[in-house]
Each structure stands twice: as C-alpha cells, then as structure tokens.
Design a protein around this motif. Sequence first.
Motif, PDB file in Angstrom:
ATOM      1  N   HIS A 198     -23.121  -4.791 -35.988  1.00 29.98           N
ATOM      2  CA  HIS A 198     -23.936  -4.078 -35.011  1.00 29.98           C
ATOM      3  C   HIS A 198     -24.187  -4.813 -33.695  1.00 29.98           C
ATOM      4  CE1 HIS A 198     -24.446  -1.515 -38.408  1.00 29.98           C
ATOM      5  NE2 HIS A 198     -25.229  -2.356 -39.061  1.00 29.98           N
ATOM      6  N   ARG A 251     -30.442   3.356 -35.472  1.00 31.04           N
ATOM      7  CA  ARG A 251     -31.830   3.809 -35.725  1.00 31.04           C
ATOM      8  C   ARG A 251     -31.850   5.203 -36.360  1.00 31.04           C
ATOM      9  NH1 ARG A 251     -32.569   1.373 -30.567  1.00 31.04           N
ATOM     10  NH2 ARG A 251     -32.353   3.399 -29.557  1.00 31.04           N
ATOM     11  N   ARG A 252     -30.937   6.050 -35.942  1.00 38.08           N
ATOM     12  CA  ARG A 252     -30.953   7.437 -36.422  1.00 38.08           C
ATOM     13  C   ARG A 252     -30.351   7.589 -37.814  1.00 38.08           C
ATOM     14  NH1 ARG A 252     -27.926  12.633 -33.544  1.00 38.08           N
ATOM     15  NH2 ARG A 252     -28.717  14.215 -34.985  1.00 38.08           N
ATOM     16  N   GLY A 281     -29.233   4.891 -39.924  1.00 30.70           N
ATOM     17  CA  GLY A 281     -29.514   3.820 -40.864  1.00 30.70           C
ATOM     18  C   GLY A 281     -28.372   2.822 -40.947  1.00 30.70           C
ATOM     19  N   TYR A 336     -26.741   1.148 -31.110  1.00 30.34           N
ATOM     20  CA  TYR A 336     -28.100   0.895 -31.607  1.00 30.34           C
ATOM     21  C   TYR A 336     -28.853   2.201 -31.863  1.00 30.34           C
ATOM     22  CZ  TYR A 336     -27.714  -4.118 -30.592  1.00 30.34           C
ATOM     23  OH  TYR A 336     -27.341  -5.439 -30.586  1.00 30.34           O
ATOM     24  N   ARG A 337     -28.624   3.210 -31.018  1.00 36.72           N
ATOM     25  CA  ARG A 337     -29.276   4.507 -31.255  1.00 36.72           C
ATOM     26  C   ARG A 337     -28.774   5.128 -32.562  1.00 36.72           C
ATOM     27  NH1 ARG A 337     -28.421   5.314 -25.626  1.00 36.72           N
ATOM     28  NH2 ARG A 337     -26.679   6.728 -26.036  1.00 36.72           N
TER      29      ARG A 337
END
Length: 304
Positions: free
Chosen positions: A121, A163-164, A166, A159-160
């Motif tokens: 990531h 977060r959305r 997992g 990164y979005r």
Amino acid sequence: MSPRFEPVVFRPLPRPLKPFPQETESSFLNRLATANAIPVQRLRQPSRWLTSRLDPIDQLSVLSGQPRTVFQYAIPRWENKSWNVSNGPLALTPRWACRRCVARRTGNPQQDVMVWMSKHHDQVCIPHRLWIGRAVENTARQLDLTDLPEVVQAQRRHYRLLRRRGPATIAACYEHCSAFWHSLFQRGYRLSDRAERLRRLSPNDRQVRPWEPQRYAAVYPEIVEAMSLYASPHWRSLALFRERFELFRAEFNRRLPQESALRTTARQWFLTELIRTALRIERSIEAAELKVIVAHHQHEASTP
C-alpha cells in the motif's frame, strides 16, 4: 523498608537521538551508534560483566536520552511484537523512508532511515512526491514525481480504496493486478500513457531494466485503475460468470484502452487471465477472512 537498589550499568550517550516513526530497530541502533561514534555492538551489550533488569526499550530510552513514551509512540512494534507481520493484508517490510521526510525531521539530508512499511500500500510519499516503494534499493533511487502528478494521485486513490474496501481486499488486488500487468506487457500489451511516463522518467527507456523502479512507477496508475475494478464485488462477480463476462471485459477496455491490439496468440490468454485474476483475488480475500475467523476463535478459546 527501602526498595531494593537496582543499579543501571550504563548512562545516556553524549548525543541524544529520537527514533523516526516506524523505524526498524537496527536502523535506529546504527544511527545512534554513528551519532556517538561508537560500535553498534556497544549498544546491544553496554556492559560485558553486568546485566541490567531493564527491558530493551528502557535500555534504549536511557542510552538515547528519550522517554519511553517516545518509543511507544514512534515504534509501536517494539512494544507489541505481533504488530509486525511479514504476510497478511498489511505485509509490513523494511524499506527506506522518504529521504525528504528524513531530512526535514532530522535536519540531516545525508542520513538514511529504514522503516516498517506496507509492501502493498505504500508506494509514494505524497507530501514530497517521491516514489519510495517497489524496487527502491537505496534512497538515491527514490524517483522524483513532480512532473508525474497522476502517479501521486494514484497513491491517493489507492489509500481511498484501502479505507473503503479494507486491507485484505486491496492487498489481494494489488498483488494480483501487479502480476497481471507484468504479464500483459511481456505479451505486447501497450499503453501510450505508460510509455510517456517511462520516457519522462528515463529518456532512454531501453537502458531501464524490467525490475527497476521507473517501470513500476510508470504503470502504477494503471495498476490502481485495475484494482478499483477488481475491488468492486459487483464487477468481480461479472468476471466470474461466463454469461456476464462480456460486461466486465467491456468495462476493463473502457477504463484501460490499449494502444494496439494484442497478437493472435495472446488474445485468448488475455481473456482467460481476466477471469483468473478475478478468481485469484476472490480466493485470497476468502483466505484472509478465514484467518481472521480462526484467530478470533483461538483468542476466545484462550480467554479464561
């Protein structure tokens, strides 16, 4: 009755040093030893004939002149060894910290710091627009992305998605989409945007070896675009059902149009690999979810 006296067999070094966030233990010890011009072995064993009852973090706290809370905040894995995992959704691995972040925090542009970072990531330092991820073997190879804002934007999008959807889903998508693109380019798949980025990163791209960071950075936006498609349960399910596969294929081609058609021998492989990639991602996600369930049951069984 007075408490038992437990002498400390070492004292603070002349030059105190703060740890870098998520820094590896060996990196911090090497920096502390260098700053004080002593062998790093002296930090690991301050006394040859006396032992201390302090744990390793308290020993470093004394030697470096920093409160224990500084280490607890900056390097949580030293406090909790299970924080560091070499596999799984985060897949933490030692990597070189952004050289500009290090210069800003330490005031020394020549200092290198090794930190724990996700190999899936963390690819770009967004504030400093540097490629810090895959294939960066030293800080000198951290690529400047100032002229490639789409690569920086791809990290934001990554990164979005994280977060959305997992970490389990996005780790699987990154791993298998990266391998998919590597195989595609070997079979003649061409993207004009990737070629232009590679030209800007390395004017003579024939001198860039396949495993160098320029090639990974140049295709990173396309990898993230594919990840966003495969991370969606809706689109992934379409790829896995033959009756609706053409909808997935059309969406893939719309988002990632190729510059020229694949050779005849690669066309069928491409269609099959679209399905196989979805299947690999689906299985990886299921395996990660099963691990969480098993770990939860083991924790409940061990709890009195």
